[in-house]
Design a protein around this motif. Structure first.
Motif, PDB file in Angstrom:
ATOM      1  N   MET B   1     -62.687  45.788 -24.879  1.00  0.00           N
ATOM      2  CA  MET B   1     -63.347  44.889 -23.932  1.00  0.00           C
ATOM      3  C   MET B   1     -64.457  44.092 -24.619  1.00  0.00           C
ATOM      4  O   MET B   1     -64.549  42.872 -24.470  1.00  0.00           O
ATOM      5  N   LYS B   2     -65.254  44.830 -25.414  1.00  0.00           N
ATOM      6  CA  LYS B   2     -66.361  44.217 -26.124  1.00  0.00           C
ATOM      7  C   LYS B   2     -65.833  43.184 -27.132  1.00  0.00           C
ATOM      8  O   LYS B   2     -66.387  42.101 -27.294  1.00  0.00           O
ATOM      9  N   ARG B   7     -64.774  37.650 -28.950  1.00  0.00           N
ATOM     10  CA  ARG B   7     -63.847  36.595 -29.364  1.00  0.00           C
ATOM     11  C   ARG B   7     -64.048  35.343 -28.488  1.00  0.00           C
ATOM     12  O   ARG B   7     -64.101  34.225 -28.997  1.00  0.00           O
ATOM     13  N   THR B   8     -64.176  35.549 -27.198  1.00  0.00           N
ATOM     14  CA  THR B   8     -64.394  34.416 -26.271  1.00  0.00           C
ATOM     15  C   THR B   8     -65.678  33.686 -26.635  1.00  0.00           C
ATOM     16  O   THR B   8     -65.721  32.453 -26.662  1.00  0.00           O
ATOM     17  N   PHE B   9     -66.698  34.488 -26.935  1.00  0.00           N
ATOM     18  CA  PHE B   9     -67.993  33.921 -27.303  1.00  0.00           C
ATOM     19  C   PHE B   9     -67.849  33.034 -28.549  1.00  0.00           C
ATOM     20  O   PHE B   9     -68.292  31.882 -28.564  1.00  0.00           O
ATOM     21  N   ILE B  11     -65.075  31.731 -29.876  1.00  0.00           N
ATOM     22  CA  ILE B  11     -64.183  30.580 -29.636  1.00  0.00           C
ATOM     23  C   ILE B  11     -64.919  29.481 -28.869  1.00  0.00           C
ATOM     24  O   ILE B  11     -64.829  28.303 -29.218  1.00  0.00           O
ATOM     25  N   THR B  12     -65.693  29.881 -27.850  1.00  0.00           N
ATOM     26  CA  THR B  12     -66.434  28.895 -27.050  1.00  0.00           C
ATOM     27  C   THR B  12     -67.341  28.053 -27.942  1.00  0.00           C
ATOM     28  O   THR B  12     -67.383  26.830 -27.836  1.00  0.00           O
ATOM     29  N   PHE B  13     -68.025  28.728 -28.836  1.00  0.00           N
ATOM     30  CA  PHE B  13     -68.963  27.999 -29.683  1.00  0.00           C
ATOM     31  C   PHE B  13     -68.271  27.240 -30.816  1.00  0.00           C
ATOM     32  O   PHE B  13     -68.857  26.347 -31.405  1.00  0.00           O
ATOM     33  N   LEU B  14     -67.029  27.620 -31.080  1.00  0.00           N
ATOM     34  CA  LEU B  14     -66.307  26.927 -32.162  1.00  0.00           C
ATOM     35  C   LEU B  14     -65.620  25.655 -31.684  1.00  0.00           C
ATOM     36  O   LEU B  14     -65.354  24.755 -32.478  1.00  0.00           O
ATOM     37  N   ILE B  15     -65.320  25.596 -30.385  1.00  0.00           N
ATOM     38  CA  ILE B  15     -64.536  24.470 -29.861  1.00  0.00           C
ATOM     39  C   ILE B  15     -65.174  23.109 -30.214  1.00  0.00           C
ATOM     40  O   ILE B  15     -64.507  22.250 -30.797  1.00  0.00           O
ATOM     41  N   ALA B  16     -66.445  22.964 -29.882  1.00  0.00           N
ATOM     42  CA  ALA B  16     -67.105  21.664 -30.110  1.00  0.00           C
ATOM     43  C   ALA B  16     -67.084  21.254 -31.586  1.00  0.00           C
ATOM     44  O   ALA B  16     -66.615  20.152 -31.905  1.00  0.00           O
TER      45      ALA B  16
END
Lengths: 432, 292
Positions: B1-2, B7-9, B11-16
Motif C-alpha cells: 500500500m505504501k 509510486r503515485t506520488f 509519477i504525479t511529480f514527474l508528469i509535468a
C-alpha cells in the motif's frame, strides 16, 4: 386594427432604416481597408515612416496603415513567411538580413508587374518608364519584378579630402595612381588602405574591378555559376592587384581583424587614408568625425588606365509578400514611395534617392559626400555595376571573400583560390 | 500500500517535467533530425527530401572539420586553463583567511555577471592593434609593433581563449570554494600531524573531497564553451580571418540563416550534438569514482 396598422408601419420603417444602415455599414466596410507594413528601424528611423503613413492615409481615405518597426523586423518576417500568418502587406529590411533570392525562387513574393503598367506617380508615362531600365533588368526574376528597387546607393573607397589637401596628395583615379599614392602615404606613416576583414565590404571594389577587366560578362559568369568563372582572367587579374597592394604594404596592419566600425574609425582618426564602405558611412560615423573632416568618395581606383571604370551600385529593395492579406494595397504603397512629394521628403530627410530616370532632381538635398558618391556612380565615364552574386550565391561569395582575406594575409595563393573556388562552384551547380 | 502511494506520488511529480522535456527537447530534437534529410530554406513550408545528401556533404566538407577542430580546441584549452586557475584561486582563498578575501572574490566573480556579448566587445577593444590595452601592456616589456592577434589566422584562436577564461574563472572558483569548505577541517589537521605537505593534502584530501564538483564542472565547461563561443566569435571576428576562428555553432547559424540552408544546418547540428554527447559521456565515464 388602427393600432395594428401603426405597429406594422413602425416595423416596416424600422426594417427599411436597418437595411439602409446595413448597406451604409457594408459600404463603409468596402471602402475601409487595413494594411500592415513592416520596416527596419536603423536605416532611416521611425519618423519618416510615420510621415509616409500619414500621407498615404490622407491620399487614400478609408485606408488605415499599421506600422511594425524594429531593428530585427527581418526575424519576425522570417517566421511570418514560414507560418504564412500575419504577413505584412509591404516590407523593407536590409539586403543582408533576408534571403530575397529564395523568397523569389519559392514564389513567396507578389509581382509588381501589374502596377508597373499603371500611370507613373511622378512625371509622364507609366510607372515602369519611371524606373531606371537597367535596375529593372537586373531585378526581374523570370520576367517578374518582385523586388522594387527603393534606393540608389554608391559604395566604394572613401577618404578624407582635408588630409589629401594638407598632404598635397592627388586623388587616384586608376590603379597606377593608387599605387603611387600608396607610397606617399606610407612615407607619411599613414596606412594608404584599410578595410573590414570581419565583413565582406571589400567586395564593393573587387567585383567592379572584375567588371572593369573582363566586362559585365565576367560578372555574369559568376552569377550563372559558369565553369571557369573563377579561373577567368578578370578574376585572376583582380586577385593579382590585391596581391600587389598587399606586397607594397598598403593594407593597414590589423585590418583583417577589424569590423566595419573599427576600419571606419581608422579613417576618422587619420591613421588610414582610405576605407572601403557604403554610402551610409557619413551617418553611421557622425559622432566620430573630427570637426575638420571632409569625407570624399574615391569610388574604385583598382581599374587600370584604359579600362572601363566600374563602381558598385547598391540597391535597397522593398517587397510585398504574395500571401499578404492585401498585397495590391501593399504594391500601391510601394508605388506611393515614388510620388514626387514623397521622394522629395526622402531625399531631404533621409538622404535617399530612388533609382529613377531623372534622379538628379533629388540629389541637391543629399549631404555632400553622398551627392559626390551618387554623381560618381551616374557619371558618363562610369559603369554602375549591380552584382547579384553576393546575394544570389551567398555561400560562394563568403567563401571567395575568405580566400581574399587569406591572400591578404599571405597564407594562400591565387592558384589555390581558383582551384578551391572552382570545386565549390561545381558543388553549387550540382546542388542546383 | 505504501509502495503504491509512493509510486503515485513520484509519477504525479514527474508528469509535468516529462511533458515539458518531451515537448521542448525531445520533440524538437527528433524533428530537427527528420528535417536534416530534407533541403529546406526555412522560409516556406516547401521541403524536398534529399535522403543522406546533407550528411554526405557534411562528411566531405572541409569547413565543417575546421570548425569542429576550432570548437574542440576552444573547449580543451579554455577548460584546462579555467580549471587550473579556478582551482588555484579556490585553494588560495580557502587555505587562509585574508581580510581582502571577500573583495577579491567579488572582483574575480564580476566578469561572470556580464553577458558574453559585452565581454566580447570589451576584449575586442583590448586586442585592438592601434589603441588596445594589450599593446600598451606589451610595450612596457619592450614589445613593439602593434600585435594584431585577431587579424592573424595563427593567433586568433588562442586569442579567443582569454575572454572566456576571464569570464568563467570566477564562477568556477566560487564553485570550488563552496565545495572545498564542505571538507571536514579535521582531515587536513590529521594529515598535517602525519606530516603531509600542502601538495599532498591537495592531492589526497582536496581533490577526492570535491571530486563530484570537478566531474560536473567538466560537463559545464563543455556546455559553457560551446554556447559562449557563438557570441564571442560573432562579435569579435565573425569567424575570420578566412574561417580560422569559425566554430560549429557559427557555421550552423551561417548555413541556416545566411544561406537559407536549414536542412544542412540541422545535419551539422545533429552531428555536433552527437559529438558533444559522446564527449559528455566520456567525461562522466572516466571521472566516475565509487562512493567511499
Amino acid at each position: 386594427m388602427k393600432k395594428l396598422l401603426v405597429v406594422i408601419l413602425i416595423l416596416a420603417l424600422a426594417s427599411v432604416a436597418a437595411a439602409a444602415g446595413g448597406r451604409a455599414e457594408q459600404m463603409r466596410e468596402t471602402d475601409e481597408q487595413d494594411m500592415k507594413i513592416s520596416v527596419h528601424l536603423g536605416a532611416f528611423g521611425e519618423d519618416i515612416w510615420k510621415q509616409m503613413i500619414e500621407l498615404f492615409e490622407e491620399r487614400n481615405p478609408g485606408v488605415s496603415v499599421e506600422l511594425e518597426i524594429s531593428p530585427t523586423n527581418f526575424e519576425s518576417l522570417r517566421l511570418q513567411y514560414l507560418s504564412g500568418r500575419d504577413l505584412p502587406d509591404f516590407h523593407q529590411a536590409p539586403t543582408w538580413s533576408l534571403d530575397y533570392q529564395t523568397l523569389q525562387e519559392e514564389g513567396m513574393l507578389f509581382s509588381y508587374e501589374d502596377i508597373l503598367q499603371t500611370p507613373s506617380p511622378y512625371g509622364e508615362g507609366t510607372f515602369e518608364e519611371l524606373l531606371l531600365p537597367s535596375t529593372l533588368e537586373i531585378m526581374r526574376h523570370d520576367g517578374n519584378l518582385y523586388l522594387m528597387p527603393f534606393s540608389l546607393g554608391s559604395n566604394g573607397l572613401w577618404y578624407d579630402e582635408k588630409l589629401f589637401r594638407d598632404k598635397n596628395w592627388s586623388v587616384p583615379t586608376n590603379f597606377e595612381e593608387f599605387l603611387e599614392f600608396g607610397e606617399k602615404a606610407l612615407a607619411e606613416g599613414i596606412a594608404p588602405f584599410t578595410y573590414t576583414g570581419v565583413h565582406d565590404y571589400i567586395g564593393f571594389i573587387l567585383y567592379p574591378t572584375i567588371a572593369s577587366i573582363g566586362g559585365v560578362e565576367a560578372i555574369s559568369k559568376l552569377n550563372n555559376l559558369e565553369e571557369g568563372a573563377f579561373t577567368q582572367n578578370a578574376v585572376v587579374e583582380m586577385l593579382r592587384r590585391v596581391e600587389m597592394i598587399r606586397d607594397s604594404g598598403m593594407i593597414q596592419h590589423g585590418a583583417l581583424g577589424f569590423d566595419h566600425i573599427e576600419s571606419q574609425t581608422e579613417l576618422a582618426l587619420r591613421r588610414a587614408a582610405t576605407v572601403v564602405s557604403g554610402d551610409w558611412i557619413w551617418v553611421e560615423m557622425r559622432d566620430a568625425w573630427p570637426d575638420d573632416f571632409e569625407l570624399g568618395f574615391m569610388g574604385n581606383p583598382l581599374s587600370k588606365a584604359g579600362e572601363q571604370r566600374c563602381s558598385w551600385m547598391h540597391l535597397l529593395r522593398v517587397s510585398v509578400p504574395r500571401d499578404a492579406s492585401n498585397p495590391e494595397l501593399g504594391a500601391e504603397f510601394a508605388k506611393f514611395m515614388f510620388d514626387g512629394d514623397v521622394m522629395d521628403i526622402w531625399a531631404r530627410e533621409a538622404g535617399v534617392v530612388r533609382p529613377i530616370v531623372g534622379a538628379d532632381a533629388f540629389t541637391d538635398y543629399l549631404f555632400d559626400a553622398k551627392r559626390v558618391a551618387i554623381n560618381y556612380l551616374t557619371a558618363p565615364d562610369n559603369l554602375p555595376v549591380f552584382v547579384a552574386f553576393p546575394y544570389s550565391h551567398r555561400e560562394l561569395h563568403i567563401e571567395f571573400m575568405n580566400h581574399v582575406d587569406a591572400l591578404v594575409e599571405g597564407v594562400t595563393t591565387i592558384d589555390r583560390i581558383s582551384r578551391d573556388m572552382e570545386a565549390s562552384l561545381r558543388r553549387a551547380r550540382a546542388e542546383r | 500500500m505504501k509502495k503504491t502511494h509512493e509510486r503515485t506520488f513520484v509519477i504525479t511529480f514527474l508528469i509535468a517535467p516529462v511533458i515539458t522535456y518531451s515537448l521542448f527537447y525531445v520533440y524538437p530534437f527528433i524533428n530537427a533530425f527528420r528535417i536534416s534529410f530534407y533541403r529546406w530554406s526555412g522560409l516556406s513550408p516547401r521541403m524536398t527530401f534529399v535522403g543522406l545528401a546533407n550528411y554526405r556533404r557534411l562528411f566531405t566538407d572541409s569547413i565543417f572539420y575546421q570548425t569542429l577542430y576550432n570548437q574542440i580546441f576552444l573547449i580543451m584549452v579554455t577548460s584546462l586553463i579555467t580549471f587550473s586557475l579556478a582551482m588555484i584561486f579556490a585553494v588560495i582563498f580557502t587555505s587562509k583567511t585574508y581580510p581582502e578575501n571577500s573583495f577579491l572574490r567579488v572582483i574575480f566573480f564580476f566578469p561572470n555577471m556580464l553577458s558574453m556579448v559585452v565581454v566580447s566587445i570589451l576584449w575586442k577593444f583590448i586586442y585592438n592593434p592601434h589603441f588596445g590595452l594589450l599593446n600598451g601592456f606589451l610595450s612596457l616589456f619592450g614589445f613593439e609593433g602593434n600585435t594584431a592577434l585577431l587579424a592573424s589566422s595563427s593567433t586568433v584562436l588562442a586569442a579567443l581563449v582569454a575572454p572566456q577564461v576571464w569570464m568563467l574563472v570566477g564562477f568556477y572558483m566560487v564553485l570550488f570554494i563552496a565545495s572545498i569548505n564542505t571538507i571536514p577541517v579535521e582531515l587536513y589537521e590529521s594529515a598535517k600531524i602525519d606530516g603531509a605537505g600542502m601538495v599532498r593534502q591537495f592531492i589526497s584530501i582536496t581533490i577526492p573531497g570535491i571530486w563530484y564538483t570537478i566531474q560536473i564542472t567538466f560537463v559545464f565547461f563543455l556546455i559553457a564553451t560551446v554556447s559562449n563561443s557563438f557570441a564571442l566569435v560573432r562579435v569579435t571576428t565573425g569567424g575570420g580571418p578566412s574561417r580560422s576562428s569559425e566554430v560549429v555553432t557559427t557555421y550552423f547559424y551561417q548555413q541556416a540563416f545566411d544561406n537559407s540552408n536549414f536542412g544542412y544546418a540541422l545535419a551539422i547540428g545533429f552531428v555536433v550534438s552527437l559529438v558533444m554527447f559522446i564527449f559528455a559521456s566520456l567525461i562522466m565515464k572516466y571521472t566516475k569514482r565509487d562512493l567511499a
